[in-house]
Design a protein around this motif. Structure first.
Motif: not given
Length: 68
Positions: A38-49, A51-62
């Motif tokens: 999630x932290x990495x995605x937030x950094x990428x969103x800051x650079x690319x926006x 609207x281009x970098x979307x995060x889908x977080x799930x509750x546990x590792x499946x």
């Protein structure tokens, strides 16, 4: 894309796409693993926006197959 590869720098997969002359959208699934996706995605969103970098977080590792 693998979060750890993006964290190590060098542009990673997201950086490679930016150089293309195309519209793009990257969807990242965070399966709850401890690599800091999630932290990495937030950094990428800051650079690319957000609207281009979307995060889908799930509750546990499946495993990625559950989300495709």
């Amino acid at each position: 894309m693998k979060a750890m590869a993006e964290r190590k720098g060098g542009g990673g997969e997201a950086g490679a796409v930016k150089g293309w002359d195309v519209d793009f959208e990257i969807i990242v699934v965070d399966d709850g693993s401890p690599v800091g996706t999630q932290e990495i995605v937030k950094q990428l969103q800051h650079v690319y926006g957000e609207d281009r970098i979307l995060l889908r977080a799930k509750a546990k590792k499946l495993g990625l197959g559950m989300y495709l």
